[in-house]
Design a protein around this motif. Structure first.
Motif, PDB file in Angstrom:
ATOM      1  N   ALA A   1      -1.300   1.543   5.975  1.00 16.90           N
ATOM      2  CA  ALA A   1      -0.770   2.264   4.817  1.00 16.90           C
ATOM      3  C   ALA A   1      -1.571   3.536   4.549  1.00 16.90           C
ATOM      4  CB  ALA A   1      -0.778   1.355   3.587  1.00 16.90           C
ATOM      5  N   ALA A   2      -2.882   3.465   4.734  1.00 17.56           N
ATOM      6  CA  ALA A   2      -3.724   4.643   4.510  1.00 17.56           C
ATOM      7  C   ALA A   2      -3.412   5.749   5.506  1.00 17.56           C
ATOM      8  CB  ALA A   2      -5.203   4.252   4.614  1.00 17.56           C
ATOM      9  N   ALA A   3      -2.981   5.387   6.707  1.00 15.33           N
ATOM     10  CA  ALA A   3      -2.617   6.390   7.708  1.00 15.33           C
ATOM     11  C   ALA A   3      -1.273   7.032   7.399  1.00 15.33           C
ATOM     12  CB  ALA A   3      -2.580   5.749   9.094  1.00 15.33           C
TER      13      ALA A   3
ATOM     14  N   GLY B   1       0.795  -1.224   0.000  1.00 20.15           N
ATOM     15  CA  GLY B   1       0.000   0.000   0.000  1.00 20.15           C
ATOM     16  C   GLY B   1       0.825   1.271   0.000  1.00 20.15           C
ATOM     17  N   LEU B   2       2.153   1.136   0.056  1.00 12.68           N
ATOM     18  CA  LEU B   2       3.033   2.307   0.115  1.00 12.68           C
ATOM     19  C   LEU B   2       3.946   2.434  -1.090  1.00 12.68           C
ATOM     20  CD1 LEU B   2       4.121   1.937   3.852  1.00 12.68           C
ATOM     21  CD2 LEU B   2       2.553   3.661   2.942  1.00 12.68           C
ATOM     22  N   GLU B   3       4.114   1.348  -1.846  1.00 16.11           N
ATOM     23  CA  GLU B   3       5.177   1.330  -2.846  1.00 16.11           C
ATOM     24  C   GLU B   3       4.879   2.164  -4.082  1.00 16.11           C
ATOM     25  OE1 GLU B   3       3.843  -3.078  -4.524  1.00 16.11           O
ATOM     26  OE2 GLU B   3       5.645  -2.839  -3.312  1.00 16.11           O
TER      27      GLU B   3
ATOM     28  N   VAL C   1      -1.431   8.998  15.254  1.00 11.94           N
ATOM     29  CA  VAL C   1      -2.568   8.291  14.656  1.00 11.94           C
ATOM     30  C   VAL C   1      -2.806   7.012  15.453  1.00 11.94           C
ATOM     31  CG1 VAL C   1      -3.441   7.057  12.635  1.00 11.94           C
ATOM     32  CG2 VAL C   1      -2.168   9.202  12.342  1.00 11.94           C
ATOM     33  N   THR C   2      -4.048   6.797  15.884  1.00 13.33           N
ATOM     34  CA  THR C   2      -4.424   5.578  16.599  1.00 13.33           C
ATOM     35  C   THR C   2      -5.286   4.722  15.684  1.00 13.33           C
ATOM     36  OG1 THR C   2      -4.373   6.747  18.712  1.00 13.33           O
ATOM     37  CG2 THR C   2      -5.537   4.642  18.658  1.00 13.33           C
ATOM     38  N   LEU C   3      -4.904   3.451  15.519  1.00 17.74           N
ATOM     39  CA  LEU C   3      -5.635   2.553  14.631  1.00 17.74           C
ATOM     40  C   LEU C   3      -6.515   1.613  15.450  1.00 17.74           C
ATOM     41  CD1 LEU C   3      -2.928   1.636  11.969  1.00 17.74           C
ATOM     42  CD2 LEU C   3      -4.750   3.337  11.829  1.00 17.74           C
TER      43      LEU C   3
ATOM     44  N   ARG D   1       0.263   7.217   4.233  1.00 24.38           N
ATOM     45  CA  ARG D   1       0.384   7.860   2.917  1.00 24.38           C
ATOM     46  C   ARG D   1       0.229   9.392   2.950  1.00 24.38           C
ATOM     47  NH1 ARG D   1      -2.330   3.153   0.819  1.00 24.38           N
ATOM     48  NH2 ARG D   1      -4.317   4.262   0.965  1.00 24.38           N
ATOM     49  N   PRO D   2      -0.783   9.943   3.619  1.00 15.40           N
ATOM     50  CA  PRO D   2      -0.902  11.415   3.624  1.00 15.40           C
ATOM     51  C   PRO D   2       0.306  12.103   4.259  1.00 15.40           C
ATOM     52  CG  PRO D   2      -2.928  10.391   4.412  1.00 15.40           C
ATOM     53  CD  PRO D   2      -1.907   9.313   4.332  1.00 15.40           C
ATOM     54  N   TRP D   3       0.852  11.500   5.284  1.00 16.61           N
ATOM     55  CA  TRP D   3       2.049  12.053   5.932  1.00 16.61           C
ATOM     56  C   TRP D   3       3.240  12.018   4.979  1.00 16.61           C
ATOM     57  CZ3 TRP D   3       6.557   9.386   7.743  1.00 16.61           C
ATOM     58  CH2 TRP D   3       7.393  10.169   8.565  1.00 16.61           C
ATOM     59  N   LEU D   4       3.409  10.910   4.267  1.00 23.03           N
ATOM     60  CA  LEU D   4       4.480  10.815   3.277  1.00 23.03           C
ATOM     61  C   LEU D   4       4.293  11.864   2.170  1.00 23.03           C
ATOM     62  CD1 LEU D   4       5.039   6.993   2.657  1.00 23.03           C
ATOM     63  CD2 LEU D   4       6.672   8.609   3.643  1.00 23.03           C
ATOM     64  N   ALA D   5       3.046  12.079   1.771  1.00 22.72           N
ATOM     65  CA  ALA D   5       2.787  13.062   0.712  1.00 22.72           C
ATOM     66  C   ALA D   5       3.211  14.454   1.143  1.00 22.72           C
ATOM     67  CB  ALA D   5       1.304  13.036   0.353  1.00 22.72           C
ATOM     68  N   GLU D   6       3.018  14.780   2.413  1.00 23.53           N
ATOM     69  CA  GLU D   6       3.433  16.077   2.921  1.00 23.53           C
ATOM     70  C   GLU D   6       4.947  16.250   2.879  1.00 23.53           C
ATOM     71  OE1 GLU D   6       1.827  16.576   6.801  1.00 23.53           O
ATOM     72  OE2 GLU D   6      -0.252  16.578   6.136  1.00 23.53           O
TER      73      GLU D   6
END
Length: 271
Positions: free
Chosen positions: A260-262, A31-33, A242-244, A264-269
């Motif tokens: 991965a969904a948690a 989900g990250l690659e 982030v708490t899952l 991805r937005p942080w990586l995008a920033e």
């Protein structure tokens, strides 16, 4: 040092938990690659990485070789990671770690903060073990060397590694984690436990890190519960939390898509 690599983009190094190996990231990595070049190494003595850190020693100067090959320590494991970054010609990476992997990530931060473009801490803690925790780790290390790890290690770790929801509703995940634990070499398990038992407090290291940082925790984590994660996020100057839900100590295994969904937005920033 053995590692698994996939994807393209921002280099993201993911360090696994104990007692597992790089395969714990497999589904989350998928989900990250598309967004990152994901590099997941097996830490020293676990998975397919040798216990002696042989190629890392061959790249080091003689004095460094003695340090890397010496007494079990998180700093030695961190040195292995830095050698891998040098080998891959990566001056700077986003660095993530789950549980023991988080301890190693903090060791990298302690040794070479300039190499860390972003920090991802998953179900881990900055404080050192207390006397009881340290004694328990050393007992496990001794038993692993005496008896091997078949059966008893998975039986003793699985109840706390996975959350209540996983134990009740995800039997395939329980079976997968048991398989990962059972695959780890006894000498690597012993080395890792002794390294964790001797690790220093890393609170000041995190407090000094001003780069972007994301702390992820499973809501049902019994080993490093959400209040510990809140403490980590509060110590980090740019920390986010982030708490899952429905996950325990291993969210990347228990709920890889949600994890991965948690992230991805942080990586995008970070770009």
């Amino acid at each position: 040092m053995h590692y698994i690599e996939s994807g393209a983009g921002t280099p993201l190094v993911l360090l696994h938990a104990f007692p597992a190996d790089a395969r714990m990231w497999d589904q989350a990595r998928a989900g990250l690659e598309e967004q990152a070049r994901v590099i997941a190494p097996d830490q020293r003595g676990l998975g397919e990485s040798p216990l002696d850190g042989s190629w890392a020693r061959s790249l080091a100067e003689p004095d460094d070789a003695g340090r890397v090959a010496g007494h079990p320590s998180i700093d030695a494991a961190a040195a292995d990671v830095l050698e891998l970054l040098d080998r891959l010609e990566l001056p700077k990476v986003v660095l993530g770690g789950c549980s023991m992997g988080g301890y190693v990530a903090m060791g990298v931060l302690r040794a070479a903060p300039q190499r860390v473009a972003g920090l991802l801490l998953v179900d881990t803690k900055a404080v050192a073990d207390d006397d009881e925790q340290r004694a328990n780790r050393l007992e496990v290390a001794d038993r692993a060397e005496r008896e091997g790890t078949s059966g008893w290690l998975a039986d003793s770790t699985l109840p706390n590694l996975l959350g209540r929801t996983t134990h009740e509703q995800r039997p395939e995940v329980v079976a997968r984690v048991r398989e990962l634990v059972e695959a780890q070499p006894a000498d690597g398990v012993a080395w890792a436990q002794r390294a964790m038992a001797s690790r220093p407090d890393s609170t000041d290291v995190l407090r000094a890190y001003t780069g972007p940082a994301l702390v992820v925790v499973g809501e049902e984590d019994a080993l490093t519960p959400p209040e510990h994660a809140r403490g980590l996020a509060d110590v980090l100057p740019a920390g986010e939390l982030v708490t899952l839900p429905g996950t325990g100590h291993l969210p990347p295994v228990e709920a890889p898509e949600e994890f991965a969904a948690a992230v991805r937005p942080w990586l995008a920033e970070l770009g």
